[in-house]
Design an enzyme around this catalytic site. Sequence first.
Site, PDB file in Angstrom:
ATOM      1  N   GLY A 129     -43.402 -51.584  31.320  1.00 39.37           N
ATOM      2  CA  GLY A 129     -42.579 -52.790  31.361  1.00 39.37           C
ATOM      3  C   GLY A 129     -42.465 -53.439  32.728  1.00 39.37           C
ATOM      4  O   GLY A 129     -43.295 -53.227  33.606  1.00 39.37           O
ATOM      5  N   SER A 130     -41.407 -54.238  32.878  1.00 36.00           N
ATOM      6  CA  SER A 130     -41.237 -55.083  34.061  1.00 36.00           C
ATOM      7  C   SER A 130     -40.977 -54.265  35.316  1.00 36.00           C
ATOM      8  O   SER A 130     -40.281 -53.246  35.282  1.00 36.00           O
ATOM      9  CB  SER A 130     -40.077 -56.043  33.829  1.00 36.00           C
ATOM     10  OG  SER A 130     -39.653 -56.604  35.051  1.00 36.00           O
ATOM     11  N   THR A 131     -41.485 -54.765  36.449  1.00 37.67           N
ATOM     12  CA  THR A 131     -41.254 -54.107  37.739  1.00 37.67           C
ATOM     13  C   THR A 131     -39.781 -54.173  38.141  1.00 37.67           C
ATOM     14  O   THR A 131     -39.355 -53.434  39.020  1.00 37.67           O
ATOM     15  CB  THR A 131     -42.088 -54.762  38.856  1.00 37.67           C
ATOM     16  OG1 THR A 131     -41.809 -56.157  38.880  1.00 37.67           O
ATOM     17  CG2 THR A 131     -43.566 -54.555  38.648  1.00 37.67           C
ATOM     18  N   VAL A 132     -39.011 -55.042  37.472  1.00 38.63           N
ATOM     19  CA  VAL A 132     -37.569 -55.108  37.739  1.00 38.63           C
ATOM     20  C   VAL A 132     -36.905 -53.779  37.346  1.00 38.63           C
ATOM     21  O   VAL A 132     -35.809 -53.455  37.794  1.00 38.63           O
ATOM     22  CB  VAL A 132     -36.937 -56.310  36.987  1.00 38.63           C
ATOM     23  CG1 VAL A 132     -35.441 -56.394  37.240  1.00 38.63           C
ATOM     24  CG2 VAL A 132     -37.597 -57.603  37.431  1.00 38.63           C
TER      25      VAL A 132
END
Lengths: 400, 135
Positions: free
Chosen positions: B61-64
């Site tokens: 998923g997202s690097t956030v």
Amino acid sequence: MQLTQQQTAMLEGDFGPATRKAMQILSALGKIYGAEHMLPVTSVQIAGVSYDNLGEAGLGFLDEMASGGGQARVLATLNPAGMDVEDWPALEIDPEFAAQQQRVIEAFTRMGVVASCTCTPYLAGNVPHFGEHIAWAESSAVCYANAVLGARTNREGGPSALATALTGFTPAYGLHLPENRRPTCTVRLETALNDPAEFGALGQAAGLWLQNRPEGRVPYITGLEHATLEQLKALCASIATYGGAALFHIPGVTPEASQYSPPALALTLTRAEIDAALAAMDDTTAADEIDFVSLGCPHLSLAEMARLAALLDGKQVKKTFWITTSRLTKLAAERMGYAQTITASGAIIAADTCCVVAPIRGRFQALATDSAKACYYAASKNRFKTRVLPFERVVEEALK
Amino acid sequence: MKIHARTIHPGSARGSALVSRAAISFFGGVDPDSGVVVEAGHPLHGKSIAGRVLVFPTGKGSTVGSYTLYRLKKNGKAPAAILNAQCETITAVGCIIADIPCLDGVALDEFVDGLFVVVDGDQGLIETGAPFCEG
């Protein structure tokens, strides 16, 4: 991994807690990806700037790094923020959000990171040259730097790019190594492309084919003899979004292509596939629901501002129409009179931000744009229905 | 049993194992305020990762998601340690900025939910014992 004396000192805390954490991040990444050493870099682009994506946690981390003495050691610039940093009320941004967004910007500037707030650093004074090792986040800019400029970067995330800014180093793996830059497949384009929207369609069609290819994701694209900066910008954004690609080669257009010949594994794209990609991104059921129109994903160039001003001259827009671009491009457009023509039409020039990172979920129903990337995030992040249309037709949509 | 693993981020921890055969996306997949897995259809859906030795194959998923681990830590809801088959950037960066011990190269089959696990990230050593009674 071999570290120099200076890198070891950074890891041991001799340069302060922020630099220590930064070097910990980089040495862990080096370990995971089997890097043998670190490379000095000359340029950094940091993503993860919008408070909409960072939240309190991200802001807390940035504050901690700034308080821990973090200072950029190389030129480092920023991705778009969640608002126009100077004129956010014009975008109807919540004051609470604006205050937190300003704190994010301040944390970066305290660390000496240039608050350029653009996804097109290569149009705003951060322009690495051929062969330079850099560490960029922002997938479209990563692709532009690797493919078009011939600089060398992996796809960094926000914290890893910041870590490189604070140390000046990145682990030597991936696209920093020549052997990983060779093409892994061929994309044979058998039709002429014009508008940036069509280059976005090429990126979507090639990207979806590339995304899970075990051979790698470095396409050698044939059938394009010429491409403008704007067309390449659109292709980079789209092929990175849909295919996770960080590099491509186009003979006669990009600087490394002449070193290679086209791999046998090939995808052929005719007019039918490009039209199908355009159709897949154009939700025609949204035709009567468009209440938001945006150009500038990636940020509009000065040439595109001129093109837009000519289309809007003497006309009035009927819908919320955001033109997203960098502060520098906006200033140049003001000097040329383009900006005045655009704003006289009722369109809003939103500098520093874009429709992907601004906090606009729930504000609109359906978006019209020319951007394949904006289309992807409008659907997944903001839940908007989306129409992808050529540049002129997007403007027509705003005037309807 | 003693297991040797590769240290991604040092530190020591002990706790009861929570094992997922599926990859975890921290951003959007875990509620940062409660530590509960909220991704629909995920094998850990509805379970809290707070204070557990979280064992899963890899991140996604997202690097956030790195920031989600940091936020979990600030809220006192972070896992005690993370053990991966193959660590990737998002989890590694998250563990470093949140200071969560993280090791990889472990075989998931050697762990079951509730197993008491002692993690020594400094030595790259994992010790598993009798099932942990949470009483």
